[in-house]
Scaffold this active site. Structure first.
Site, short mmCIF file in Angstrom:
data_model
loop_
_atom_site.label_atom_id
_atom_site.label_comp_id
_atom_site.label_asym_id
_atom_site.label_seq_id
_atom_site.Cartn_x
_atom_site.Cartn_y
_atom_site.Cartn_z
N ARG A 249 53.44 41.41 36.17
CA ARG A 249 52.64 42.17 35.22
C ARG A 249 51.31 42.57 35.83
O ARG A 249 51.12 43.69 36.27
CB ARG A 249 52.46 41.33 33.93
CG ARG A 249 52.00 42.16 32.72
CD ARG A 249 50.52 42.37 32.65
NE ARG A 249 49.74 41.13 32.65
CZ ARG A 249 48.41 41.10 32.69
NH1 ARG A 249 47.71 42.23 32.76
NH2 ARG A 249 47.76 39.95 32.71
N ASP A 250 50.38 41.65 35.94
CA ASP A 250 49.05 41.98 36.45
C ASP A 250 49.11 42.40 37.91
O ASP A 250 48.31 43.21 38.37
CB ASP A 250 48.13 40.78 36.28
CG ASP A 250 46.66 41.17 36.22
OD1 ASP A 250 46.37 42.37 36.33
OD2 ASP A 250 45.82 40.28 36.06
N HIS B 204 42.35 32.59 33.73
CA HIS B 204 42.87 33.73 34.49
C HIS B 204 41.73 34.22 35.40
O HIS B 204 40.73 34.74 34.92
CB HIS B 204 43.29 34.84 33.52
CG HIS B 204 43.81 36.08 34.16
ND1 HIS B 204 45.16 36.33 34.32
CD2 HIS B 204 43.18 37.16 34.67
CE1 HIS B 204 45.34 37.51 34.89
NE2 HIS B 204 44.14 38.03 35.12
N HIS C 28 40.27 36.31 38.90
CA HIS C 28 40.39 37.30 39.97
C HIS C 28 39.46 36.89 41.11
O HIS C 28 38.46 36.21 40.89
CB HIS C 28 40.05 38.70 39.45
CG HIS C 28 41.12 39.31 38.61
ND1 HIS C 28 41.83 40.42 39.00
CD2 HIS C 28 41.63 38.94 37.41
CE1 HIS C 28 42.72 40.73 38.06
NE2 HIS C 28 42.62 39.84 37.08
N CYS D 173 42.93 45.48 37.07
CA CYS D 173 43.00 46.13 35.77
C CYS D 173 42.68 47.62 35.92
O CYS D 173 41.63 47.98 36.47
CB CYS D 173 42.01 45.49 34.81
SG CYS D 173 41.96 46.29 33.19
N ASN E 118 44.27 39.27 41.65
CA ASN E 118 44.22 37.90 41.14
C ASN E 118 44.16 36.92 42.30
O ASN E 118 44.44 37.26 43.45
CB ASN E 118 45.50 37.59 40.35
CG ASN E 118 45.69 38.50 39.17
OD1 ASN E 118 45.87 39.71 39.33
ND2 ASN E 118 45.67 37.95 37.99
#
Length: 315
Positions: free
Chosen positions: A17-18, A209, A211, A248, A257
Protein backbone atom coordinates in the site's frame (compact mmCIF):
# COMPACT_ATOMS: atom_id res chain seq x y z
CA UNK A 1 16.15 1.38 38.07
CA UNK A 2 14.81 -1.93 36.79
CA UNK A 3 15.40 -2.56 33.07
CA UNK A 4 12.38 -2.53 30.79
CA UNK A 5 11.01 -5.96 29.88
CA UNK A 6 11.92 -7.32 26.46
CA UNK A 7 9.41 -5.73 24.06
CA UNK A 8 7.24 -7.73 21.70
CA UNK A 9 7.15 -5.92 18.37
CA UNK A 10 4.42 -6.71 15.88
CA UNK A 11 5.73 -5.71 12.46
CA UNK A 12 3.09 -4.54 10.00
CA UNK A 13 4.18 -4.67 6.36
CA UNK A 14 2.82 -1.69 4.39
CA UNK A 15 4.78 -2.14 1.16
CA UNK A 16 1.82 -3.19 -1.02
CA UNK A 17 0.00 0.00 0.00
CA UNK A 18 2.22 2.83 1.22
CA UNK A 19 5.21 1.43 -0.63
CA UNK A 20 3.50 1.79 -4.00
CA UNK A 21 1.13 4.75 -3.75
CA UNK A 22 3.71 7.46 -4.44
CA UNK A 23 5.66 5.70 -7.20
CA UNK A 24 5.54 7.08 -10.73
CA UNK A 25 4.99 3.62 -12.19
CA UNK A 26 1.64 1.94 -11.54
CA UNK A 27 1.85 -1.82 -11.13
CA UNK A 28 -0.75 -4.16 -12.58
CA UNK A 29 -3.05 -6.08 -10.26
CA UNK A 30 -1.29 -9.39 -10.91
CA UNK A 31 2.09 -7.83 -10.07
CA UNK A 32 0.73 -6.49 -6.78
CA UNK A 33 -0.71 -9.92 -6.03
CA UNK A 34 2.70 -11.48 -6.66
CA UNK A 35 4.30 -8.93 -4.34
CA UNK A 36 1.96 -10.00 -1.54
CA UNK A 37 2.66 -13.67 -2.24
CA UNK A 38 6.41 -12.98 -2.05
CA UNK A 39 6.03 -11.13 1.25
CA UNK A 40 4.02 -13.95 2.79
CA UNK A 41 6.64 -16.44 1.59
CA UNK A 42 9.27 -14.26 3.29
CA UNK A 43 7.47 -14.58 6.62
CA UNK A 44 5.14 -11.56 6.71
CA UNK A 45 1.93 -12.30 8.60
CA UNK A 46 0.22 -8.90 8.87
CA UNK A 47 0.18 -6.33 6.10
CA UNK A 48 -1.67 -3.45 4.52
CA UNK A 49 -2.49 -5.08 1.22
CA UNK A 50 -4.68 -2.47 -0.47
CA UNK A 51 -6.22 0.97 -0.17
CA UNK A 52 -9.86 1.69 -1.02
CA UNK A 53 -9.39 5.13 -2.54
CA UNK A 54 -10.52 6.86 -5.71
CA UNK A 55 -8.46 5.58 -8.65
CA UNK A 56 -8.44 9.03 -10.25
CA UNK A 57 -6.72 10.37 -7.12
CA UNK A 58 -4.34 7.49 -6.46
CA UNK A 59 -4.12 5.32 -9.60
CA UNK A 60 -1.44 3.13 -8.03
CA UNK A 61 -4.12 1.72 -5.69
CA UNK A 62 -6.79 0.98 -8.30
CA UNK A 63 -8.25 -2.53 -8.29
CA UNK A 64 -8.23 -3.17 -4.53
CA UNK A 65 -11.13 -5.63 -4.82
CA UNK A 66 -9.36 -7.51 -7.63
CA UNK A 67 -6.15 -7.82 -5.61
CA UNK A 68 -7.96 -9.30 -2.62
CA UNK A 69 -10.07 -11.60 -4.77
CA UNK A 70 -6.88 -13.12 -6.19
CA UNK A 71 -5.43 -13.93 -2.75
CA UNK A 72 -6.23 -17.08 -0.80
CA UNK A 73 -7.79 -16.66 2.63
CA UNK A 74 -5.26 -17.77 5.25
CA UNK A 75 -5.91 -17.97 8.96
CA UNK A 76 -2.27 -17.13 9.69
CA UNK A 77 -2.17 -13.95 7.55
CA UNK A 78 -4.06 -10.74 8.38
CA UNK A 79 -4.72 -8.40 5.47
CA UNK A 80 -5.53 -4.75 6.15
CA UNK A 81 -7.48 -2.46 3.85
CA UNK A 82 -6.81 1.25 4.30
CA UNK A 83 -9.84 3.53 3.98
CA UNK A 84 -10.25 7.30 3.93
CA UNK A 85 -14.01 7.54 4.55
CA UNK A 86 -17.15 5.52 5.15
CA UNK A 87 -17.58 4.81 1.45
CA UNK A 88 -14.13 3.20 1.36
CA UNK A 89 -15.08 1.16 4.41
CA UNK A 90 -18.22 -0.07 2.69
CA UNK A 91 -16.12 -1.24 -0.26
CA UNK A 92 -13.67 -2.96 2.06
CA UNK A 93 -16.47 -4.67 4.01
CA UNK A 94 -17.47 -6.55 0.86
CA UNK A 95 -14.00 -8.11 0.48
CA UNK A 96 -11.92 -10.71 2.31
CA UNK A 97 -9.67 -8.22 4.12
CA UNK A 98 -9.49 -8.86 7.86
CA UNK A 99 -9.13 -5.30 9.12
CA UNK A 100 -10.15 -1.79 8.12
CA UNK A 101 -7.67 1.00 8.92
CA UNK A 102 -9.21 4.46 8.76
CA UNK A 103 -6.93 7.51 8.37
CA UNK A 104 -7.75 10.62 10.39
CA UNK A 105 -5.29 13.53 10.03
CA UNK A 106 -4.87 15.75 13.09
CA UNK A 107 -4.73 18.98 11.04
CA UNK A 108 -7.34 20.51 8.75
CA UNK A 109 -4.67 21.44 6.23
CA UNK A 110 -3.61 17.86 5.62
CA UNK A 111 -7.13 16.49 5.95
CA UNK A 112 -8.40 18.82 3.23
CA UNK A 113 -5.60 17.94 0.82
CA UNK A 114 -5.45 14.23 1.57
CA UNK A 115 -9.15 13.45 1.98
CA UNK A 116 -11.03 16.58 0.96
CA UNK A 117 -12.38 17.32 4.43
CA UNK A 118 -11.37 18.92 7.76
CA UNK A 119 -10.71 16.93 10.91
CA UNK A 120 -14.24 17.25 12.31
CA UNK A 121 -15.79 15.76 9.20
CA UNK A 122 -13.21 12.97 9.07
CA UNK A 123 -13.96 12.04 12.68
CA UNK A 124 -17.56 11.52 11.58
CA UNK A 125 -16.36 9.40 8.66
CA UNK A 126 -14.20 7.38 11.04
CA UNK A 127 -17.16 6.68 13.30
CA UNK A 128 -19.07 5.41 10.27
CA UNK A 129 -16.11 3.31 9.11
CA UNK A 130 -15.82 1.64 12.51
CA UNK A 131 -19.53 0.81 12.48
CA UNK A 132 -19.20 -0.68 9.01
CA UNK A 133 -16.22 -2.79 10.10
CA UNK A 134 -18.05 -4.07 13.15
CA UNK A 135 -21.14 -4.98 11.11
CA UNK A 136 -18.92 -6.95 8.73
CA UNK A 137 -17.14 -8.77 11.57
CA UNK A 138 -13.80 -7.11 10.84
CA UNK A 139 -11.25 -5.42 13.08
CA UNK A 140 -11.09 -1.63 13.07
CA UNK A 141 -8.05 0.57 13.57
CA UNK A 142 -7.40 4.29 13.13
CA UNK A 143 -4.18 5.96 12.03
CA UNK A 144 -3.65 9.58 13.07
CA UNK A 145 -1.82 11.14 10.13
CA UNK A 146 0.71 13.99 10.55
CA UNK A 147 0.71 13.46 14.33
CA UNK A 148 4.41 14.38 14.48
CA UNK A 149 4.26 17.38 12.15
CA UNK A 150 2.32 18.65 9.15
CA UNK A 151 3.72 19.90 5.81
CA UNK A 152 1.04 22.60 5.69
CA UNK A 153 0.60 23.64 9.34
CA UNK A 154 4.15 22.96 10.47
CA UNK A 155 4.70 22.00 14.11
CA UNK A 156 1.84 20.02 15.63
CA UNK A 157 1.59 20.38 19.38
CA UNK A 158 0.80 17.35 21.54
CA UNK A 159 -2.30 19.11 22.85
CA UNK A 160 -3.71 19.28 19.33
CA UNK A 161 -3.14 15.56 18.84
CA UNK A 162 -4.69 14.86 22.24
CA UNK A 163 -8.00 16.38 21.18
CA UNK A 164 -8.25 14.02 18.21
CA UNK A 165 -7.03 11.04 20.24
CA UNK A 166 -9.81 11.49 22.75
CA UNK A 167 -12.46 11.54 20.03
CA UNK A 168 -11.04 8.53 18.23
CA UNK A 169 -10.63 6.49 21.41
CA UNK A 170 -14.38 6.74 21.97
CA UNK A 171 -15.12 4.96 18.67
CA UNK A 172 -14.46 1.45 19.98
CA UNK A 173 -11.31 0.74 17.97
CA UNK A 174 -8.98 -2.24 18.23
CA UNK A 175 -5.77 -0.26 17.64
CA UNK A 176 -4.57 3.34 17.41
CA UNK A 177 -1.59 4.34 15.29
CA UNK A 178 0.43 7.56 15.43
CA UNK A 179 1.85 8.35 11.99
CA UNK A 180 4.90 10.46 11.16
CA UNK A 181 3.53 10.93 7.66
CA UNK A 182 6.29 13.23 6.40
CA UNK A 183 9.23 12.02 8.48
CA UNK A 184 9.76 14.97 10.81
CA UNK A 185 9.42 13.18 14.14
CA UNK A 186 12.04 12.63 16.83
CA UNK A 187 12.17 10.12 19.71
CA UNK A 188 10.96 12.56 22.36
CA UNK A 189 7.71 12.90 20.42
CA UNK A 190 7.26 9.13 20.42
CA UNK A 191 7.21 9.18 24.21
CA UNK A 192 4.98 12.25 24.38
CA UNK A 193 2.36 10.80 22.04
CA UNK A 194 2.42 7.37 23.68
CA UNK A 195 1.77 9.07 27.02
CA UNK A 196 -1.56 10.33 25.68
CA UNK A 197 -3.01 6.80 25.66
CA UNK A 198 -0.99 4.99 28.31
CA UNK A 199 -3.42 3.24 30.63
CA UNK A 200 -6.42 4.23 28.49
CA UNK A 201 -8.60 1.13 28.24
CA UNK A 202 -10.28 2.56 25.15
CA UNK A 203 -7.04 1.93 23.22
CA UNK A 204 -6.27 -1.81 23.39
CA UNK A 205 -3.25 -1.75 21.05
CA UNK A 206 -0.63 0.85 20.12
CA UNK A 207 1.00 1.26 16.71
CA UNK A 208 3.45 3.66 15.05
CA UNK A 209 4.07 4.53 11.41
CA UNK A 210 7.46 6.10 10.67
CA UNK A 211 9.06 7.55 7.55
CA UNK A 212 12.80 8.02 7.26
CA UNK A 213 12.66 11.30 5.34
CA UNK A 214 15.12 13.04 7.66
CA UNK A 215 16.94 9.90 8.81
CA UNK A 216 15.15 9.70 12.17
CA UNK A 217 12.75 6.84 11.37
CA UNK A 218 14.84 4.08 12.91
CA UNK A 219 15.65 6.15 15.99
CA UNK A 220 11.91 6.64 16.44
CA UNK A 221 11.28 2.91 15.98
CA UNK A 222 13.88 2.14 18.63
CA UNK A 223 12.26 4.69 20.95
CA UNK A 224 8.91 2.94 20.48
CA UNK A 225 10.41 -0.32 21.73
CA UNK A 226 11.70 1.44 24.87
CA UNK A 227 8.30 2.74 25.95
CA UNK A 228 6.48 1.54 29.02
CA UNK A 229 4.28 -0.99 27.23
CA UNK A 230 2.68 -2.47 30.34
CA UNK A 231 -0.72 -1.15 29.22
CA UNK A 232 -0.40 -3.28 26.07
CA UNK A 233 0.93 -6.55 27.52
CA UNK A 234 4.43 -5.51 26.46
CA UNK A 235 3.52 -5.20 22.77
CA UNK A 236 3.82 -2.42 20.22
CA UNK A 237 3.16 -2.50 16.47
CA UNK A 238 5.50 -0.86 13.95
CA UNK A 239 4.76 -0.26 10.27
CA UNK A 240 7.50 -0.85 7.73
CA UNK A 241 7.76 -1.20 3.96
CA UNK A 242 9.86 -3.77 2.12
CA UNK A 243 12.85 -2.07 0.54
CA UNK A 244 11.99 1.22 2.25
CA UNK A 245 9.71 2.26 -0.61
CA UNK A 246 6.86 4.61 0.15
CA UNK A 247 5.56 8.11 0.52
CA UNK A 248 2.38 10.15 0.40
CA UNK A 249 1.26 11.72 -2.90
CA UNK A 250 -0.38 14.58 -0.99
CA UNK A 251 2.57 15.43 1.25
CA UNK A 252 5.43 17.39 -0.36
CA UNK A 253 8.89 15.79 -0.03
CA UNK A 254 7.60 12.75 1.86
CA UNK A 255 9.96 9.90 1.10
CA UNK A 256 9.97 6.25 2.01
CA UNK A 257 8.91 4.35 5.08
CA UNK A 258 11.43 2.69 7.30
CA UNK A 259 12.44 -0.53 5.54
CA UNK A 260 11.11 -3.83 6.84
CA UNK A 261 14.42 -5.66 6.46
CA UNK A 262 16.45 -2.87 8.08
CA UNK A 263 13.97 -2.65 10.96
CA UNK A 264 14.01 -6.42 11.52
CA UNK A 265 17.81 -6.39 11.63
CA UNK A 266 17.67 -3.68 14.31
CA UNK A 267 15.03 -5.52 16.33
CA UNK A 268 16.82 -8.86 16.17
CA UNK A 269 20.19 -7.39 17.17
CA UNK A 270 18.65 -5.52 20.11
CA UNK A 271 16.90 -8.60 21.45
CA UNK A 272 13.27 -7.70 20.80
CA UNK A 273 10.74 -10.48 20.32
CA UNK A 274 9.40 -10.06 16.80
CA UNK A 275 5.92 -11.07 15.67
CA UNK A 276 4.32 -10.70 12.26
CA UNK A 277 7.53 -11.26 10.31
CA UNK A 278 10.61 -13.50 10.22
CA UNK A 279 13.61 -11.70 11.68
CA UNK A 280 15.96 -14.68 11.47
CA UNK A 281 16.33 -14.93 7.69
CA UNK A 282 15.94 -11.70 5.74
CA UNK A 283 16.97 -12.94 2.31
CA UNK A 284 13.36 -13.28 1.24
CA UNK A 285 12.74 -9.62 1.99
CA UNK A 286 15.92 -8.30 0.40
CA UNK A 287 15.20 -10.43 -2.67
CA UNK A 288 11.65 -9.10 -2.83
CA UNK A 289 12.96 -5.54 -2.54
CA UNK A 290 15.24 -6.13 -5.55
CA UNK A 291 12.38 -7.71 -7.49
CA UNK A 292 10.15 -4.74 -6.70
CA UNK A 293 12.89 -2.29 -7.64
CA UNK A 294 13.06 -3.81 -11.12
CA UNK A 295 9.31 -3.48 -11.63
CA UNK A 296 9.19 0.09 -10.38
CA UNK A 297 12.41 1.11 -12.16
CA UNK A 298 13.37 2.71 -8.87
CA UNK A 299 16.41 2.01 -6.67
CA UNK A 300 15.98 0.27 -3.32
CA UNK A 301 16.24 2.83 -0.47
CA UNK A 302 16.92 0.14 2.17
CA UNK A 303 20.52 -0.59 3.16
CA UNK A 304 20.52 -4.20 4.31
CA UNK A 305 20.38 -5.59 0.79
CA UNK A 306 23.54 -3.66 -0.09
CA UNK A 307 25.55 -4.39 3.04
CA UNK A 308 24.30 -7.93 3.71
CA UNK A 309 22.84 -9.41 6.86
CA UNK A 310 24.95 -9.67 10.01
CA UNK A 311 25.78 -12.15 11.30
CA UNK A 312 25.59 -13.67 7.86
CA UNK A 313 22.88 -16.34 7.56
CA UNK A 314 24.36 -19.69 6.59
CA UNK A 315 23.15 -20.87 3.19
Amino acid sequence: MNPLPTPIVDVVEVGPRDGLQNESRTLAVDTRVELIHRLVAAGVRRMEAVSFVRPDRVPQMAGAEEVLAALPVREDVDLIGLVLNRRGAERAAETTCDELNMVVPVTDGFGTRNQGAPVERLLEEAAGAVRVARAAGKSASVTLAVAFGCPFQGVVEVAQVAEVVDRVADLGIDELAFADTVGVGVPTQVEALAALVRGDERVPRLRFHFHNTRNTGYANAWAATRLDLSSYAGRVSLDASVGGFGGCPFAPAATGNIATEDLLHLLRRTGADVAGADADDLEGLTGTASWLSDRLSSPVPALLGRAGDFPAVAS
